[in-house]
Motif scaffolding. Structure first.
Motif: not given
Length: 659
Positions: A410-415, A518-526, A529-530
């Motif tokens: 996780t780097y600068n809000d990106n996964l 789906t992508c928002e769920n993955i971002l939240n899991e890590f 901020d989705s």
């Protein structure tokens, strides 16, 4: 003494006075108001060193963009291309030009003009950094001179003669080529602040070792491991089955030189065994993939590689069978195929269907015990394990991968991750049991990383197999975040003509990643901020010529494997995606195939790149809004607490006495 006071005492040793503390606060606050540095994302390089080098040198077109911003009104397209090529390949371009210019005076004039342009460009690209950061990036030999030239102020003529004399001295001392080279590499260094490699440095292409060497010299880089990388990591850890896979793939793509020449691992015993044991000529299924138009190989060499290819493939299938037997939780019984062969009829039974084999030559398999290695095969495996574990250069490279790498970042809000986050059909996170515990989502990737690291650290311990088996599972297992498919049909592709058996069904992730939720769920899991984060993904070549879009889920997902590997380019229709993320936003860059360094230098040919805006910042993003900025903000808070402690007398200043 409280932990707070202990911490302040340690901080006071670094900033022992009010003046030094105040100066650092001002410095950090100023840094946080600078524009965010440019991040450069690459993925799936697959040993294609020349193409990788070119994209690295040109910053995915970033250098040419800076040249256009500075010189578009003053230089022709040809002159701008010449300047760009010079910055990419300074030594080679200078040599090329010096051979076409005979007169010393003319060459000196070219040097003078080029130095002036390079200095102007360097001032421009350095303007977003602190003087301290630029100073640290300067080449040692010319650090003082470049720093002076970068501080030139054209609005005041007082030092004009001083600057002119610096240039004249460079020319008269015959140091212009070296100086131009140094400042060109400095420009390369400054246009990209940080590099992300989102997996798969190894396999297919011929020079992954050179890519690792280049990355080891890079100023700022992180790596997210790919499935091909962890295969080599497992091999270096002493996994026999990973070694067999590495050798099989190297033989398949005619890259055995990486084993023997780059890493000094002898394959003589394997070659001798293959020659003596596989005496019949095999079918084309094991022929190495060779572009016969580009490379001229002796027929005998092809024959030897083909035999080695089949020999190591059979060893691999036997070793895999042994792991599947001792690891029932892998649920891979369907991958045990050697015992499904009718060796007399030359057929195999898969899913209750009989298929004829294209090759029925199995000289080392005992039909009564098909997974048993012969004594010769056991000897080969033992020697290869020793060779991989004692190859100094390989261990150096793999150690670097462990030090700089991770399963995800996780780097600068990106996964960032290479393969996938394994999902079920309903979008829930797929679970996998490792020993006594079950993991899914972020916890599963964390556990996989723990196993990988322990596998390397315990490579000389007796119980290492429990980690090494899972490393192999990461290469080929259904719940692996790096493989991302139900099964790997290697045997079928070699031995069965019916392409129905070759299918490798992808994890539901690869369909669901088009879905915003789906992508928002993955971002939240890590923990991201989705609403503003992105998933940056590699691993699967984007088939652009079939209409596939690398930007998915309304921009939440960006896939940047477009096919650096030449083996993929006929299906992708291009030669790779890269991504740039600067203070203005994100740009996806697609590249056409790279031809050669010679073509790039002599004909000033650059990779044709097309940029596409992914996400544009409403306001220019500053360092304050990045991960670095968040760390600096915490430092400023701590320094202000220290400053208060100085003012209130809780901590005394340590003012040095004047001599």
């Amino acid at each position: 003494m409280s932990s707070k006071n202990k911490y302040l005492d340690l901080l006071a040793k670094e900033y022992p006075t009010i003046g030094e503390t105040t100066t650092e606060i001002i410095n950090l606050e100023a840094i946080m108001n600078l524009p965010k540095g440019t991040e450069h994302f690459l993925s799936d390089i697959h040993g294609e060193y020349d193409a990788f080098q070119h994209v690295l040198r040109n910053g995915s077109g970033n250098i040419k963009e800076k040249i256009n911003e500075v010189f578009s009104e003053r230089l022709s397209t040809k002159d701008r291309n010449t300047l760009a090529t010079l910055i990419y390949y300074p030594e080679e371009k200078i040599k090329n030009l010096s051979e076409t210019i005979d007169e010393t005076q003319e060459m000196d004039e070219w040097y003078r003009l080029t130095l002036s342009r390079l200095i102007e460009l360097c001032v421009y690209v350095a303007s977003k950094y602190t003087s301290s950061k630029v100073r640290k990036a300067l080449p040692v030999e010319f650090a003082y001179i470049i720093e002076e030239l970068l501080s030139k102020d054209t609005s005041f003529p007082n030092k004009e003669d001083y600057y002119n004399e610096i240039i004249q001295s460079i020319l008269s001392l015959d140091r212009a080529p070296q100086f131009i080279t140094a400042i060109s590499y400095l420009i390369q260094r400054l246009v990209v602040d940080h590099l992300h490699v989102v997996g798969d440095i190894y396999d297919r292409g011929p020079y992954p070792d050179k890519i690792i060497d280049t990355l080891m010299d890079h100023h700022s880089v992180d790596i997210q491991w790919g499935n091909h990388d962890i295969l080599w990591m497992g091999a270096a850890s002493g996994s026999a089955v990973c070694i067999a896979n590495v050798l099989r793939i190297s033989a398949r793509y005619n890259n055995l030189e990486i084993i023997e020449d780059a890493y000094g691992i002898s394959l003589r015993q394997l070659l001798t065994f293959a020659e003596m044991t596989y005496t019949q000529e095999v079918t084309e299924g094991f022929y190495p993939k060779i572009d016969k138009e580009e490379i001229d190989f002796f027929e005998e060499e092809i024959r030897q590689i083909t035999k080695m290819h089949q020999a190591i493939a059979i060893i691999q299938f036997k070793l895999e069978g042994a792991i599947i037997k001792r690891q029932p939780n892998f649920k891979m019984d369907d991958r045990m195929l050697l015992d499904k062969i009718d060796y007399e009829k030359g057929t195999i039974s898969i899913n209750r269907k009989i298929y004829p084999l294209t090759n029925t030559y199995f000289p080392t398999i005992d039909p009564e015990n098909p997974y048993q290695l012969t004594k010769e095969e056991e000897s080969i495996v033992e020697r290869l394990i020793y060779a991989f574990k004692t190859s100094e250069r390989l261990q150096k490279h793999i150690s670097y991968l462990y030090n700089k790498g991770s399963m995800y970042l996780t780097y600068n809000d990106n996964l960032l991750f290479h393969g996938c986050v394994p999902l079920n059909e309903d979008g829930s996170f797929m679970s996998f049991k490792i020993r006594k515990n079950t993991y899914s989502g972020k916890a599963l990737l964390d556990k996989f990383e723990e196993v990988l690291r322990k596998g390397y650290l315990t490579r000389d311990k007796e119980n290492k197999e429990k980690h090494l088996d899972i490393i192999w599972y990461l290469w080929t297992g259904a719940s692996s975040s790096l493989f991302g498919k139900k099964q790997m049909t290697t045997f079928e592709r070699y031995y069965i003509e019916d392409k129905e058996t070759h299918e490798e069904k992808k994890n539901p992730y690869y369909n669901l990643r088009n879905d915003v939720t789906t992508c928002e769920n993955i971002l939240n899991e890590f923990g991201l901020d989705s609403t503003k984060g992105h998933i940056i993904n590699g691993h699967t070549p984007v088939k652009e010529k079939r209409g596939e879009d690398p930007i998915k889920a309304e921009g939440r997902m960006i896939v940047i494997d477009g096919g650096f590997s030449k083996a993929y380019q006929h299906t992708t229709g291009l030669a790779g995606y890269t991504l740039l993320y600067n203070s203005f936003g994100m740009q996806l860059v697609s590249h056409q195939p790279f031809t050669s360094v010679k073509h790039a230098i002599e004909d000033e040919f650059d990779i044709v790149s097309t940029r596409r805006v992914v996400d544009r910042e409403m306001e220019r993003k500053k360092v304050r809004e990045t991960d670095t900025g968040r760390r600096l903000t915490e430092q400023v808070k701590d320094l202000k607490i220290l400053l208060t402690a100085y003012y209130e007398g809780e901590i005394l200043q340590k003012i040095k006495k004047k001599p």
